[in-house]
Enzyme design. Structure first.
Site, PDB file in Angstrom:
ATOM      1  N   GLY A  31     -45.537 -47.788  53.641  1.00  0.00           N
ATOM      2  CA  GLY A  31     -45.116 -47.051  52.449  1.00  0.00           C
ATOM      3  C   GLY A  31     -46.220 -46.191  51.882  1.00  0.00           C
ATOM      4  O   GLY A  31     -47.170 -45.854  52.581  1.00  0.00           O
ATOM      5  N   HIS A  37     -46.944 -39.216  57.476  1.00  0.00           N
ATOM      6  CA  HIS A  37     -45.819 -40.071  57.879  1.00  0.00           C
ATOM      7  C   HIS A  37     -44.572 -39.221  58.155  1.00  0.00           C
ATOM      8  O   HIS A  37     -43.854 -39.440  59.132  1.00  0.00           O
ATOM      9  CB  HIS A  37     -45.450 -41.058  56.760  1.00  0.00           C
ATOM     10  CG  HIS A  37     -46.517 -42.059  56.431  1.00  0.00           C
ATOM     11  ND1 HIS A  37     -47.143 -42.095  55.205  1.00  0.00           N
ATOM     12  CD2 HIS A  37     -47.040 -43.074  57.161  1.00  0.00           C
ATOM     13  CE1 HIS A  37     -48.012 -43.099  55.194  1.00  0.00           C
ATOM     14  NE2 HIS A  37     -47.972 -43.701  56.355  1.00  0.00           N
ATOM     15  N   GLN A  61     -52.268 -58.472  57.732  1.00  0.00           N
ATOM     16  CA  GLN A  61     -53.280 -57.585  58.307  1.00  0.00           C
ATOM     17  C   GLN A  61     -54.381 -57.220  57.323  1.00  0.00           C
ATOM     18  O   GLN A  61     -55.270 -56.436  57.649  1.00  0.00           O
ATOM     19  CB  GLN A  61     -52.636 -56.331  58.903  1.00  0.00           C
ATOM     20  CG  GLN A  61     -52.076 -55.346  57.887  1.00  0.00           C
ATOM     21  CD  GLN A  61     -51.359 -54.193  58.589  1.00  0.00           C
ATOM     22  OE1 GLN A  61     -50.256 -54.348  59.097  1.00  0.00           O
ATOM     23  NE2 GLN A  61     -51.993 -53.026  58.639  1.00  0.00           N
TER      24      GLN A  61
HETATM   25  O1  PAF Z   1     -50.751 -48.144  60.101  1.00  0.00           O
HETATM   26  C1  PAF Z   1     -50.034 -48.826  59.335  1.00  0.00           C
HETATM   27  O2  PAF Z   1     -49.508 -48.348  58.333  1.00  0.00           O
HETATM   28  C2  PAF Z   1     -49.832 -50.299  59.654  1.00  0.00           C
HETATM   29  O3  PAF Z   1     -50.967 -50.850  60.231  1.00  0.00           O
HETATM   30  C3  PAF Z   1     -48.588 -50.574  60.495  1.00  0.00           C
HETATM   31  C4  PAF Z   1     -48.697 -49.985  61.893  1.00  0.00           C
HETATM   32  C5  PAF Z   1     -47.348 -50.040  59.800  1.00  0.00           C
HETATM   33  C6  PAF Z   1     -48.413 -52.089  60.657  1.00  0.00           C
HETATM   34  O4  PAF Z   1     -48.269 -52.717  59.413  1.00  0.00           O
END
Ligand code: PAF
Length: 280
Positions: A31, A37, A61
């Protein structure tokens, strides 16, 4: 744009579409969407696929709890941007949909060398979390193609490795980094920069350009040192300025003049950690 919150429902919907011969192109995101994006969504559409985007701020993460707590969340604006970009399907799950059995990884991903350097070294556990969520998302979406931004150069390599390790039937497509007019790589984290940090942040791009102009066969130590000093002089806390083999990410301190190279930087300004890279 159809919005799904449940894993089972989106899987069924996309299977129906694919059985009608429509390829699915998937753009995973956390987001706080920006033009980078949206350009991935446009690329999916140009490639003739059904465009599927996900928004999920993946807790596993983040190696730093403050970073997770402060990650920008702008879902209403994101939905509007995706509608305008012509996105076909949005997956907006909660933690229970992604991790029905909890967030603990049952067995680690064997990423080898890739996890020991650069982002892997400075963000322990980060790539395990990335693999965990991307693996789960690929399982739910089952796309034909996965579109990623090259700003996260090492992440693209890690996800290719995941696809190879798990023998997933998906093509990984790394798309070019989109930049602001002053060169700053577009990133969701940029919206957290204050005016002064935003102005200074462009030094990362300037430093990458400097490396690209100055790199020559032979030792690279002095070039890397000078580049690091340039950033520090602007007030950055530098995690790394590195030059590596663009295919393997082996770090180089001496260049043979033939190996394709990539320069990579991670540095913090105004409390915000930014990363960027440039293929030389
Ligand atoms: O690059 C990101 O935004 C994130 O690391 C991803 C690939 C959506 C995984 O949560």
């Amino acid at each position: 744009m159809i919005i799904f919150k449940e894993a089972g429902s989106i899987t069924r919907h996309l299977q129906e579409q694919q059985s009608g011969g429509v390829p699915v192109g998937f753009v995973p995101t956390m987001g706080a969407l920006h033009a980078g994006h949206l350009s991935l969504v446009t690329t999916v559409k140009n490639d003739g696929g059904l465009s599927v985007c996900s928004i999920f701020v993946n807790p596993t993460q983040f190696n730093n709890a403050t970073d997770f707590a402060r990650y920008p969340i702008t879902v209403a604006a994101d939905i509007q941007l995706l509608e305008n970009a012509g996105c076909d399907v949005l997956f907006l799950p909660d933690v229970a949909q992604i991790y029905p059995d909890g967030t603990i990884l049952s067995s680690p991903y064997h990423l080898g060398y890739l996890e020991t350097v650069l982002e892997g070294k400075y963000r322990p556990g980060h790539f395990q979390g990335v693999c965990q969520v991307v693996h789960r998302l690929l399982d739910i979406i089952q796309p034909n193609r996965l579109y990623l931004g090259s700003k996260d150069y090492q992440q693209c390599m890690v996800i290719r490795k995941l696809v190879e390790l798990k023998q997933l039937a998906v093509e990984v497509i790394a798309c070019p980094t989109l930049r602001e007019t002053d060169g700053l790589a577009m990133s969701s984290r940029n919206m957290r920069l204050d005016a002064s940090a935003r102005q200074k942040a462009t030094a990362i791009y300037a430093t990458l350009m400097y490396i690209r102009q100055q790199v020559q066969p032979g030792p690279l130590d002095l070039l890397l040192q000078t580049a690091g000093h340039q950033l520090a002089a602007q007030g950055f806390e530098v995690d790394y300025v590195a030059i590596a083999d663009a295919r393997s990410l082996q770090l180089y301190t001496h260049w043979d003049g033939n190996t394709p190279l990539v320069a990579l930087i991670a540095a913090t300004i105004g409390g915000i950690r930014l990363i960027d890279n440039m293929v030389l």
